[in-house]
Design an enzyme around this catalytic site. Structure first.
Site, mmCIF file in Angstrom:
data_model
loop_
_atom_site.group_PDB
_atom_site.id
_atom_site.type_symbol
_atom_site.label_atom_id
_atom_site.label_comp_id
_atom_site.label_asym_id
_atom_site.label_seq_id
_atom_site.Cartn_x
_atom_site.Cartn_y
_atom_site.Cartn_z
ATOM 1 N N THR A 101 0.897 -0.845 -0.178
ATOM 2 C CA THR A 101 0.315 0.213 -0.414
ATOM 3 C C THR A 101 1.037 1.388 0.001
ATOM 4 O O THR A 101 1.526 1.517 0.788
ATOM 5 C CB THR A 101 -0.986 0.171 1.429
ATOM 6 N N LYS A 177 -7.037 0.963 -3.331
ATOM 7 C CA LYS A 177 -6.781 0.853 -2.155
ATOM 8 C C LYS A 177 -6.611 1.812 -1.420
ATOM 9 O O LYS A 177 -7.489 1.076 -0.076
ATOM 10 C CB LYS A 177 -5.452 -0.299 -1.739
ATOM 11 N N LYS A 245 0.520 3.645 9.418
ATOM 12 C CA LYS A 245 0.847 4.033 8.540
ATOM 13 C C LYS A 245 -0.151 4.564 7.067
ATOM 14 O O LYS A 245 0.382 5.387 6.122
ATOM 15 C CB LYS A 245 1.372 3.175 7.716
#
Lengths: 306, 306
Positions: A101, A177, A245
């Site tokens: 990602t 995503k 994150k």
């Protein structure tokens, strides 16, 4: 389709997700040469039937396709252009499947730099967790040129149950995503806020779970994560730190596009509060502990306290 | 069970939800005497086979049970103790079913005041929307003394598909409704934030909807409300203003309990931004228009702009 062309897959990043994915590829009959910076991961990989390699370059040299399942774009840079120097070790015309990602803008720039080396990037982030990774049943949000997607279909099929093609350009898969992570990240934190409010107000948490799973307030994440709260089991299937994150990536992407994301920002701060409290490596459902800590109570009282 | 005791139901508040609920009671064979402050609602009620009454007191005087489906606690006060003076017109020992979304603390205080008049309160907020109200298929989050719940079961069964008993005390049903509204309110706003980010970043909104409905980012509200965005149809099934109200109730309850609700507060501000923009009476999915207005784009370009 050129299925016969792909025999050996190079795999970088043998963490909880990567190990499962690599084992799915082995099960599908591919030869998998793998590398992880941690020797313990390389040993585990050998035990599952994979070929551990001594370096990124060693993996890259023999790979018909390279899959990256590392933590973030800094690690992608290290693997391809830094210490790993993987990009230089790959044969010309080799495809690279990036499953991490990362920011869509990074994926776009990476595709351009790889194209200059006659390497092809497929933007292919995944969703579904470690269990589905090991079963070859991930969801993948894919973008890249159609011929490349077709060429890699046998590899992608071994990894996924749902393959969503978002378009022909790098960055579209990564954007999809991030959209999923916006929702998933907010929904976990919302589940914590709602469960904590209900329990603090005197409701039976088990009853709240039952009602919400059958009501308009339900979500996939509520249904999946609240049992961790009810069982007081924060074994990290996916950790708080992942959201520190991923929501940061989302907020950076929003900042660069000058696009406001107030709920994502608030959810990010809740995961930061959890990390500040020392819960970063617990399961992400432990964001509920922020509410518990602040208000000095427990959603489900443990035996020692009840 | 004393089913035969309840023949005539008094019903106050014949809005979109109340009208559907009253018609479900008529279908179940009850006589329903109804009142709404708007004469047009009383006329509609007569057209569906109900008995419109000229005042709250007229409804209350003949009621075996009184159901309240008004907007907020101010209206409950007006109906029972203010202009309506309904509490004084009810026969002793009459049950009152309160279906409005109100603060749990209000429900608790109301039950005490009614008990002093030998009247019984059932805390019974509902969820499910106008279509399910008309079908007698609402979800109800119920609390109150067990004998009262049993006595009213035939009435409750005519209104609901799912009847969740949260406990014996007034306030527990209302608290459960607030927990559901925390999640539902956040999820609609999160759906807007995610769809807007995805579309602004170049993704096909229809494709995003498909992927999310099959991914970990999914929610009941995302699945239900995003089609309104895709069809650019903001006919108010449930309006922005409902969230301006309900999230305010939630934040007030949080404030009184000194319990922080940061995601609820952020979602409330998004609905306030929508209301400030003149979208208050549109469907709640129109919270996406806040993002569209700020960033000067449309998730689904209309024909005139495309």
């Amino acid at each position: 389709m050129h299925q016969t062309q792909i025999k050996t897959i190079g795999f970088i990043g043998l963490g909880a997700m990567g190990m499962g994915m690599a084992s799915s590829l082995l099960r599908a009959g591919f030869t998998v040469s793998g590398y992880d910076i941690r020797s313990v991961a390389r040993d585990s990989f050998a035990a599952t039937g994979g070929d551990p390699a001594p370096s990124v370059a060693a993996v890259a040299a023999g790979a018909d396709v390279l899959i990256l399942m590392v933590l973030n774009s800094d690690q992608v840079e290290d693997v391809l252009f830094g210490d790993g120097a993987g990009a230089l070790a790959l044969r010309p015309d080799t495809p690279i499947i990036l499953c991490s990602t990362v920011k869509p803008a990074y994926t776009i720039s990476l595709a351009q730099r790889l194209a200059a080396l006659d390497l092809h990037l497929l933007d292919a982030p995944v969703s579904g967790g470690t269990a589905r990774a090991a079963e070859g049943k991930l969801s993948m949000m894919l973008s890249g040129p159609e011929p490349l997607r077709t060429r890699l279909l046998p590899v992608l099929a071994a990894l996924t149950e749902n393959l969503y093609v978002m378009g022909n350009a790098p960055g579209q898969g990564s954007t999809m995503k991030l959209v999923n992570q916006i929702l998933a990240g907010i929904h976990i934190a919302a589940a914590a806020e709602a469960m904590a409010f209900g329990a603090k107000s005197g409701l039976d948490p088990e009853k709240v779970y039952e009602v919400i799973c059958n009501s308009a307030g339900g979500s996939w994440m509520f249904q999946n994560r609240v049992p961790h709260i009810l069982q007081d089991d924060y074994t990290p299937h996916s950790a708080i730190e992942i959201w520190v994150k991923d929501l940061d990536i989302i907020l950076q992407a929003g900042k660069e596009a000058r696009f406001p994301l107030p709920l994502s920002a608030t959810a990010h701060q809740l995961y930061m509060m959890a990390a500040a409290s020392g819960f970063g490596h617990l399961d992400d459902a432990a964001v509920v502990k922020v509410y518990e800590k602040l208000a000095d109570f427990q959603v489900v009282p443990t035996n020692s306290d009840s």
